[in-house]
Each structure stands twice: as structure tokens, then as C-alpha cells.
Design a protein around this motif. Structure first.
Motif, short mmCIF file in Angstrom:
data_model
loop_
_atom_site.label_atom_id
_atom_site.label_comp_id
_atom_site.label_asym_id
_atom_site.label_seq_id
_atom_site.Cartn_x
_atom_site.Cartn_y
_atom_site.Cartn_z
N LYS A 32 0.72 -1.56 -0.09
CA LYS A 32 0.55 0.05 0.15
C LYS A 32 0.69 1.11 0.09
CE LYS A 32 -3.59 -0.29 2.38
NZ LYS A 32 -4.65 0.00 4.05
N ASN A 33 1.89 0.93 0.74
CA ASN A 33 2.79 2.38 0.70
C ASN A 33 2.95 3.01 -0.35
OD1 ASN A 33 2.77 3.00 3.47
ND2 ASN A 33 4.53 1.11 4.36
N PHE A 34 3.68 1.90 -1.75
CA PHE A 34 3.93 2.61 -2.98
C PHE A 34 2.50 2.47 -3.61
CE2 PHE A 34 7.38 -0.67 -1.46
CZ PHE A 34 8.33 0.17 -1.30
N MET A 35 1.43 2.77 -3.56
CA MET A 35 0.51 3.22 -4.16
C MET A 35 0.55 4.62 -4.75
SD MET A 35 -1.53 0.78 -4.95
CE MET A 35 -2.65 1.39 -5.63
N GLY A 36 1.10 5.52 -4.16
CA GLY A 36 1.30 6.61 -5.14
C GLY A 36 2.43 6.79 -6.04
N VAL A 37 3.24 5.63 -6.42
CA VAL A 37 4.11 5.75 -7.31
C VAL A 37 3.78 5.03 -8.46
CG1 VAL A 37 5.95 6.99 -6.83
CG2 VAL A 37 5.27 4.16 -6.65
N LEU A 38 1.95 4.49 -8.30
CA LEU A 38 1.46 3.19 -9.70
C LEU A 38 2.06 3.82 -10.64
CD1 LEU A 38 -0.01 0.81 -9.73
CD2 LEU A 38 -2.14 2.20 -9.78
N LEU A 39 1.04 5.10 -10.99
CA LEU A 39 0.98 5.86 -12.69
C LEU A 39 2.21 6.02 -13.26
CD1 LEU A 39 -2.15 7.61 -12.41
CD2 LEU A 39 -1.70 4.83 -13.55
#
Length: 300
Positions: free
Chosen positions: A179-186
Motif C-alpha cells: 500500500k505504501n507504494f500506491m503513490g507511484v503506481l501511475l
């Protein structure tokens, strides 16, 4: 020699044996002279452009990895991260042992006090999965441009199903476990798209070097499929595994088997030449550059 080193050597020997067995099988079915003739008559300018394109894709891939590092609280300059990336490529391809390039970078950064082990491993793992996701996605996209194959039932249905499920599956796994890495998904998916486009263009340039006039789409589909197989840590640098994919692929797609194997060898050569840069970088100091902000890992 301790048990760990013995285990590393045994694993490397097993990979070497699998690669050798696969190549032996390939050369039993394909005339070696026709393969060597295709390789040595290839156009050098296109090969040089393929080498350049391949390295551009790897540089973009290094930027993608650094995005994951930053989310994990690991602060590296882009240049230092790129140096480590190429050293990791060299370790993955040329050095025996279970401690490959990815593990080497984790161990080195941990020894330098840059990040904790768990965030480093998570960032490295997600970088690999992110790249594999776009690799699979583009493979299905290429399949949609191909006519239905009688030898593969529901060819387009399979392609559409895979295309529609790949990104949602990756999003769900990342949402549940990282979940912590969702900010760099796109941003990371966008970079991966360009990485895979670079790989595809590199493959196209190699086909041009081999003077392939028809069936480019079929070669590229098999190239992407062989790249997925090569991700599995079963052979050395994917050599042998790629050739087998092309060898069996010619039975259902319109490709020439000797050209396909020659293409595979030229792509591996491109990878090997690029990885040698990692050897040159390894002679430089890999200490954390001055001015790098102190790391603040998310998890310890």
C-alpha cells in the motif's frame, strides 16, 4: 569453502547445465551454419542502433527503480543509482552464485547504512513486477494485431482476457500487499511502458539488421513471450530459454527458425555488451556520494 558458497556454485552450475542443454537441443534441430551466417552477415549500423536503444530503455528502467527507492525512504542520486543498476546487470549475467545483481545492490546499500533490508527488498521486488506487468500487457496487445491462429483455440479471446486482467491484477496485489507504494503506481507504469517500447524497438532494429522483410509482428510477439520466460531464474541471462521459445514458436507463427535463433543470440549479445559497462563502473567507488540526504526508511 563454506556451505553458502557451495550452494551458490551448485545453483550456477545448474543454470549453466540448463542453458547448455537447451542450446544443444536447439542446434540439433536447426542448422548451425545457417544461424552463424545470419549473425555474421547482419548490418552493423542497425546493431549499433539496437545497442543504443537497449541502453536508453535500461536508463529509464533505472529511473523507475529510483522512484520505488524514494518511496521506501532510500535517497540516492540518479547517477549513483544508475551506476548501481549497471553493476547489478553485470552481476546478474556474468557472476555465479545465488546473490545476483538485485541482491548485491541490497547488500551494498545495507552495508552503507542506506535503508533497511525490508524496504530495499520491497522496492526491488516491485520494480521487477512492475516491468513484468507491462511486458505481459504489451504481449497481449501485440497478439490482438495478429489474425486468429487455428493451432491456438480462442487466440484473440485469450489476448483480450489477459489484456483486461493484467493491470487490475497488478493494482490489487499492490493495494493489498504494498500500500505504501500506491503513490507511484501511475508514474512507474508510465516509465515501464517506455522501457518496453524501447525493448521492442531494439528487437525491431535487430530484425532489420538481419534483413527480415516479413513477419515482423510474429517475431516481436515471440520476442516478448521469450522475455517473459527469460525472467525466470532458470538459465544464465535467459540464454537457451529464449531460443527454445523461438524454436517452438515457428511452428505456429510465420518466422524462419534459423533467423529466429540468430535474432535471439544477437539480442543476448546486446545485453552482454551493455552489461560490461557494469564491470567498468564496479572499479569506481560505490560509496554513497556526499550530499545524499540521510535515508529514512518507511519500515525497519
Amino acid at each position: 569453502m563454506n556451505k553458502v558458497k557451495k550452494k551458490d556454485i551448485i545453483k550456477w552450475c545448474a543454470k549453466f547445465l540448463l542453458s547448455g542443454t537447451a542450446l544443444y537441443f536447439v542446434f540439433r534441430l536447426v542448422d548451425p551454419q545457417s544461424i552463424f551466417l545470419a549473425v555474421f552477415s547482419s548490418h552493423p549500423l542497425y546493431l549499433l542502433l539496437a545497442l543504443l536503444t537497449f541502453n536508453i530503455s535500461k536508463i529509464i528502467s533505472a529511473f523507475r527503480l529510483n522512484l520505488f527507492y524514494r518511496v521506501a525512504g532510500i535517497c540516492l542520486t540518479e547517477w549513483y543509482n544508475l551506476v548501481l543498476y549497471y553493476i547489478g546487470m553485470f552481476y546478474n549475467l556474468f557472476l555465479p552464485g545465488s546473490v545476483g545483481g538485485d541482491a548485491y545492490k541490497v547488500i551494498l546499500l545495507r552495508q552503507k547504512g542506506v535503508g533497511a533490508t525490508k524496504p530495499l527488498l520491497m522496492a526491488t521486488f516491485l520494480d521487477r513486477v512492475n516491468g513484468l506487468t507491462l511486458l505481459v500487457l504489451l504481449t497481449f496487445c501485440l497478439m490482438l494485431f495478429r489474425e486468429n491462429l487455428p493451432s491456438i483455440p480462442y487466440f484473440h479471446t485469450l489476448a483480450w482476457t489477459g489484456l483486461l486482467l493484467t493491470i487490475p491484477t497488478y493494482w490489487l496485489v499492490k493495494r493489498l500487499a504494498f500500500k505504501n507504494f500506491m503513490g507511484v503506481l501511475l508514474p512507474t507504469l508510465h516509465l515501464s511502458l517506455w522501457v518496453q517500447f524501447g525493448q521492442l524497438f531494439c528487437a525491431y532494429l535487430i530484425l532489420k539488421a538481419l534483413s527480415v522483410q516479413v513477419g515482423h509482428l510474429d517475431y516481436l510477439i515471440l520476442f516478448m513471450a521469450s522475455s517473459i520466460v527469460a525472467v525466470l531464474p532458470l538459465t544464465i541471462g535467459g540464454i537457451g530459454a529464449r531460443e527454445l521459445v523461438f524454436l517452438y514458436g515457428y511452428q505456429v507463427l510465420q518466422i524462419e527458425e534459423s533467423i529466429a535463433v540468430a535474432f535471439s543470440f544477437l539480442f543476448f549479445s546486446t545485453l552482454a555488451v551493455s552489461s560490461v559497462l557494469g564491470l567498468a563502473f564496479s572499479f569506481w567507488s560505490v560509496a554513497t556520494p556526499e550530499g545524499t540526504p540521510p535515508p529514512q526508511p518507511l519500515e525497519r
